[in-house]
Design a protein around this motif. Structure first.
Motif, PDB file in Angstrom:
ATOM      1  N   ALA A   1      -1.465  66.043  -0.205  1.00 40.66           N
ATOM      2  CA  ALA A   1      -2.567  65.632  -1.135  1.00 40.66           C
ATOM      3  C   ALA A   1      -2.885  66.552  -2.239  1.00 40.66           C
ATOM      4  CB  ALA A   1      -4.197  66.083   0.210  1.00 40.66           C
ATOM      5  N   HIS A   2      -3.619  65.533  -3.224  1.00 35.06           N
ATOM      6  CA  HIS A   2      -4.406  65.599  -3.649  1.00 35.06           C
ATOM      7  C   HIS A   2      -5.753  64.868  -4.330  1.00 35.06           C
ATOM      8  CE1 HIS A   2      -4.136  65.318  -8.666  1.00 35.06           C
ATOM      9  NE2 HIS A   2      -4.955  66.249  -8.938  1.00 35.06           N
ATOM     10  N   TYR A   3      -6.357  65.377  -4.243  1.00 37.87           N
ATOM     11  CA  TYR A   3      -7.904  65.598  -3.853  1.00 37.87           C
ATOM     12  C   TYR A   3      -8.587  64.886  -4.864  1.00 37.87           C
ATOM     13  CZ  TYR A   3      -6.518  68.062   0.443  1.00 37.87           C
ATOM     14  OH  TYR A   3      -6.147  68.285   1.640  1.00 37.87           O
ATOM     15  N   GLU A   4      -9.037  63.384  -4.869  1.00 37.01           N
ATOM     16  CA  GLU A   4      -9.800  62.952  -6.018  1.00 37.01           C
ATOM     17  C   GLU A   4     -11.030  63.862  -6.012  1.00 37.01           C
ATOM     18  OE1 GLU A   4     -11.984  58.519  -6.779  1.00 37.01           O
ATOM     19  OE2 GLU A   4     -11.788  59.077  -4.530  1.00 37.01           O
ATOM     20  N   GLU A   5     -12.105  64.418  -4.985  1.00 36.76           N
ATOM     21  CA  GLU A   5     -13.371  65.274  -5.589  1.00 36.76           C
ATOM     22  C   GLU A   5     -12.814  66.088  -6.575  1.00 36.76           C
ATOM     23  OE1 GLU A   5     -12.189  65.368  -2.143  1.00 36.76           O
ATOM     24  OE2 GLU A   5     -13.173  63.506  -2.043  1.00 36.76           O
TER      25      GLU A   5
ATOM     26  N   SER B   1      -2.139  60.732  -1.783  1.00 40.49           N
ATOM     27  CA  SER B   1      -1.799  61.730  -0.891  1.00 40.49           C
ATOM     28  C   SER B   1      -0.054  61.383  -0.002  1.00 40.49           C
ATOM     29  CB  SER B   1      -1.779  61.453   1.272  1.00 40.49           C
ATOM     30  OG  SER B   1      -3.547  62.255   0.982  1.00 40.49           O
ATOM     31  N   ALA B   2       0.785  61.405  -0.148  1.00 44.33           N
ATOM     32  CA  ALA B   2       2.296  61.109  -0.173  1.00 44.33           C
ATOM     33  C   ALA B   2       2.682  62.254   1.084  1.00 44.33           C
ATOM     34  CB  ALA B   2       3.463  61.727  -1.192  1.00 44.33           C
ATOM     35  N   THR B   3       3.824  61.593   1.462  1.00 48.23           N
ATOM     36  CA  THR B   3       4.261  61.651   2.787  1.00 48.23           C
ATOM     37  C   THR B   3       5.989  61.888   2.570  1.00 48.23           C
ATOM     38  OG1 THR B   3       3.798  60.263   4.450  1.00 48.23           O
ATOM     39  CG2 THR B   3       2.398  61.888   4.241  1.00 48.23           C
ATOM     40  N   ARG B   4       6.762  62.582   3.985  1.00 48.47           N
ATOM     41  CA  ARG B   4       8.083  62.099   3.662  1.00 48.47           C
ATOM     42  C   ARG B   4       8.808  62.875   5.015  1.00 48.47           C
ATOM     43  NH1 ARG B   4      11.027  66.850  -0.604  1.00 48.47           N
ATOM     44  NH2 ARG B   4       9.889  68.129   0.271  1.00 48.47           N
TER      45      ARG B   4
ATOM     46  N   PRO C   1      12.551  59.840   0.152  1.00 48.68           N
ATOM     47  CA  PRO C   1      11.933  59.772  -0.962  1.00 48.68           C
ATOM     48  C   PRO C   1      10.017  60.273  -0.210  1.00 48.68           C
ATOM     49  CG  PRO C   1      12.955  57.573   0.700  1.00 48.68           C
ATOM     50  CD  PRO C   1      13.574  58.993   1.044  1.00 48.68           C
ATOM     51  N   TRP C   2       9.711  59.809  -0.733  1.00 46.93           N
ATOM     52  CA  TRP C   2       7.693  60.206  -0.767  1.00 46.93           C
ATOM     53  C   TRP C   2       7.429  58.508  -0.851  1.00 46.93           C
ATOM     54  CZ3 TRP C   2       5.847  64.711   0.108  1.00 46.93           C
ATOM     55  CH2 TRP C   2       6.406  65.971  -0.133  1.00 46.93           C
ATOM     56  N   SER C   3       6.238  58.491   0.529  1.00 50.33           N
ATOM     57  CA  SER C   3       5.458  57.455   0.805  1.00 50.33           C
ATOM     58  C   SER C   3       4.526  57.811   0.212  1.00 50.33           C
ATOM     59  CB  SER C   3       5.467  56.580   1.610  1.00 50.33           C
ATOM     60  OG  SER C   3       6.071  56.936   2.579  1.00 50.33           O
ATOM     61  N   ARG C   4       3.789  57.147  -0.740  1.00 54.04           N
ATOM     62  CA  ARG C   4       2.719  57.119  -1.251  1.00 54.04           C
ATOM     63  C   ARG C   4       1.249  56.655  -1.008  1.00 54.04           C
ATOM     64  NH1 ARG C   4       3.585  59.295  -7.227  1.00 54.04           N
ATOM     65  NH2 ARG C   4       5.512  60.733  -7.176  1.00 54.04           N
ATOM     66  N   LEU C   5       0.164  57.231  -0.749  1.00 56.20           N
ATOM     67  CA  LEU C   5      -0.756  55.807  -0.150  1.00 56.20           C
ATOM     68  C   LEU C   5      -2.107  56.496  -0.752  1.00 56.20           C
ATOM     69  CD1 LEU C   5      -1.966  54.102   2.346  1.00 56.20           C
ATOM     70  CD2 LEU C   5      -1.574  55.980   3.791  1.00 56.20           C
ATOM     71  N   LYS C   6      -3.210  55.265  -1.086  1.00 56.93           N
ATOM     72  CA  LYS C   6      -4.170  55.627  -1.462  1.00 56.93           C
ATOM     73  C   LYS C   6      -5.198  56.031  -0.534  1.00 56.93           C
ATOM     74  CE  LYS C   6      -8.078  54.104  -4.722  1.00 56.93           C
ATOM     75  NZ  LYS C   6      -8.492  55.294  -4.826  1.00 56.93           N
ATOM     76  N   ASP C   7      -5.656  57.549  -0.689  1.00 54.56           N
ATOM     77  CA  ASP C   7      -6.829  57.889   0.172  1.00 54.56           C
ATOM     78  C   ASP C   7      -8.078  56.749   0.864  1.00 54.56           C
ATOM     79  OD1 ASP C   7      -5.299  60.473   0.896  1.00 54.56           O
ATOM     80  OD2 ASP C   7      -6.286  61.319  -0.201  1.00 54.56           O
ATOM     81  N   GLU C   8      -8.402  56.541   1.787  1.00 56.00           N
ATOM     82  CA  GLU C   8      -9.488  56.358   2.449  1.00 56.00           C
ATOM     83  C   GLU C   8     -10.750  57.090   2.044  1.00 56.00           C
ATOM     84  OE1 GLU C   8      -9.691  52.969   3.885  1.00 56.00           O
ATOM     85  OE2 GLU C   8      -7.369  52.622   3.652  1.00 56.00           O
TER      86      GLU C   8
END
Length: 92
Positions: free
Chosen positions: A29-33, A76-79, A85-92
């Motif tokens: 996770a790469h936090y936006e705050e 965030s990214a998960t595998r 491979p990593w799946s990337r998703l914009k956090d809600e």
């Protein structure tokens, strides 16, 4: 290897105990705050097993994380396993 993350090597991040003990990182996770990072093993997160460590301590153990160094804040990214491979998703 050159440092490729947006935070300096000595900046604090969150890591699971198991990640620090060598288990693969499966969730990032790469936090936006505050642009901080978390490196987790993909299981249900238990704050009691969380460490605050320098980013370099995690990256030194898991050099393959350079693959997600360009993850934008707020994403965030998960595998499913190391080497997958990593799946990337914009956090809600």
């Amino acid at each position: 290897m050159a440092w490729v993350f947006d935070q300096a090597p000595n900046v604090a991040c969150i890591a699971d105990r198991s990640v620090m003990n060598g288990k693969p990182v499966l969730t990032v996770a790469h936090y936006e705050e505050d642009h901080s990072w978390a490196f987790l093993d993909g299981s249900l997160f238990d704050p009691a097993d969380a460490f605050v460590v320098a980013m370099s301590e995690v990256i030194d153990r898991h050099a393959d994380l350079a693959e997600v160094a360009d993850l934008p804040p707020g994403w965030s990214a998960t595998r499913i396993a190391k080497g997958q491979p990593w799946s990337r998703l914009k956090d809600e």
